[in-house]
Design a protein around this motif. Structure first.
Motif, PDB file in Angstrom:
ATOM      1  N   ILE A 119       0.851  -1.201   0.000  1.00  0.00           N
ATOM      2  CA  ILE A 119       0.000   0.000   0.000  1.00  0.00           C
ATOM      3  C   ILE A 119       0.884   1.248   0.000  1.00  0.00           C
ATOM      4  O   ILE A 119       1.752   1.381   0.856  1.00  0.00           O
ATOM      5  N   PRO A 120       0.647   2.169  -0.950  1.00  0.00           N
ATOM      6  CA  PRO A 120       1.437   3.404  -0.962  1.00  0.00           C
ATOM      7  C   PRO A 120       1.180   4.229   0.310  1.00  0.00           C
ATOM      8  O   PRO A 120       0.071   4.196   0.849  1.00  0.00           O
ATOM      9  N   GLU A 121       2.192   4.944   0.739  1.00  0.00           N
ATOM     10  CA  GLU A 121       2.045   5.783   1.936  1.00  0.00           C
ATOM     11  C   GLU A 121       0.918   6.795   1.720  1.00  0.00           C
ATOM     12  O   GLU A 121       0.803   7.405   0.665  1.00  0.00           O
ATOM     13  N   GLY A 122       0.075   6.939   2.735  1.00  0.00           N
ATOM     14  CA  GLY A 122      -1.022   7.898   2.665  1.00  0.00           C
ATOM     15  C   GLY A 122      -2.272   7.361   1.979  1.00  0.00           C
ATOM     16  O   GLY A 122      -3.285   8.046   1.905  1.00  0.00           O
ATOM     17  N   PHE A 123      -2.212   6.134   1.464  1.00  0.00           N
ATOM     18  CA  PHE A 123      -3.356   5.517   0.794  1.00  0.00           C
ATOM     19  C   PHE A 123      -4.207   4.747   1.787  1.00  0.00           C
ATOM     20  O   PHE A 123      -3.673   4.119   2.701  1.00  0.00           O
ATOM     21  N   THR A 124      -5.507   4.775   1.592  1.00  0.00           N
ATOM     22  CA  THR A 124      -6.393   3.876   2.334  1.00  0.00           C
ATOM     23  C   THR A 124      -6.566   2.622   1.479  1.00  0.00           C
ATOM     24  O   THR A 124      -6.199   2.616   0.287  1.00  0.00           O
ATOM     25  N   LEU A 125      -7.146   1.596   2.057  1.00  0.00           N
ATOM     26  CA  LEU A 125      -7.426   0.381   1.299  1.00  0.00           C
ATOM     27  C   LEU A 125      -8.410   0.688   0.159  1.00  0.00           C
ATOM     28  O   LEU A 125      -8.305   0.129  -0.928  1.00  0.00           O
TER      29      LEU A 125
END
Length: 166
Positions: A119-125
């Motif tokens: 998961i990219p940083e700052g991303f939610t699922l």
């Protein structure tokens, strides 16, 4: 011809892939398992050590260098970020997107970190789901809408598609 199942973590790539391989008398290959075997590390260890970008590079290289025949391939959910890998998979296989609703994925996925989800940083699922779904649709020649279908019904629909496409 190979078959490549793409989709979010918990969409059934491995479960449906094994069932499909058995029904079509094909070999089954889980790309995540191959990466773990080649590196001697769990996916989450690779992500912790190499970072998300390092893991994605390794996944793309592994996918782009696959040389298999009569195989159902189940790559990790993040393979869609590797254009080189996806183009190669499109050349050597029929790419099928296993599309599950976001809510269903949430129920099935468990802990994304333990599962080794990149998961990219700052991303939610939810952000990840939306970004990847667009990429899966871009690369797939067929999309299986899984909503409300059992595993057996999913495999049946894939079989029908493959039979009609041959």
């Amino acid at each position: 011809m190979n078959i490549c199942l793409i989709g979010m973590p918990s969409s059934g790539k491995s479960v449906l892939g094994k069932m499909l391989a058995k029904r079509r008398k094909m070999t089954f290959l889980d790309l995540d398992t191959l990466i773990q075997k080649n590196t001697g590390k769990l996916l989450r260890e690779i992500i912790a050590e190499e970072g998300r970008e390092g893991f994605l590079r390794l996944e793309e290289e592994t996918g782009a260098s696959l040389s298999v025949e009569n195989t159902v391939i189940a790559p990790g959910g993040s393979i869609c970020y590797g254009e080189k890998a996806m183009r190669h998979l499109q050349k050597i296989s029929r790419v099928i997107f296993l599309d599950i609703p976001y809510e269903e994925m949430l129920k099935r996925i468990g802990d994304p970190v333990k599962r080794g989800v990149a998961i990219p940083e700052g991303f939610t699922l939810k952000d990840l789901y939306e970004e990847r779904t667009a990429l899966y649709r871009k690369y797939a020649e067929y999309t299986l809408e899984e909503r409300g279908l059992s595993s057996g019904a999913c495999v049946q629909k894939i079989m029908q598609y493959l039979d009609s496409a041959e």
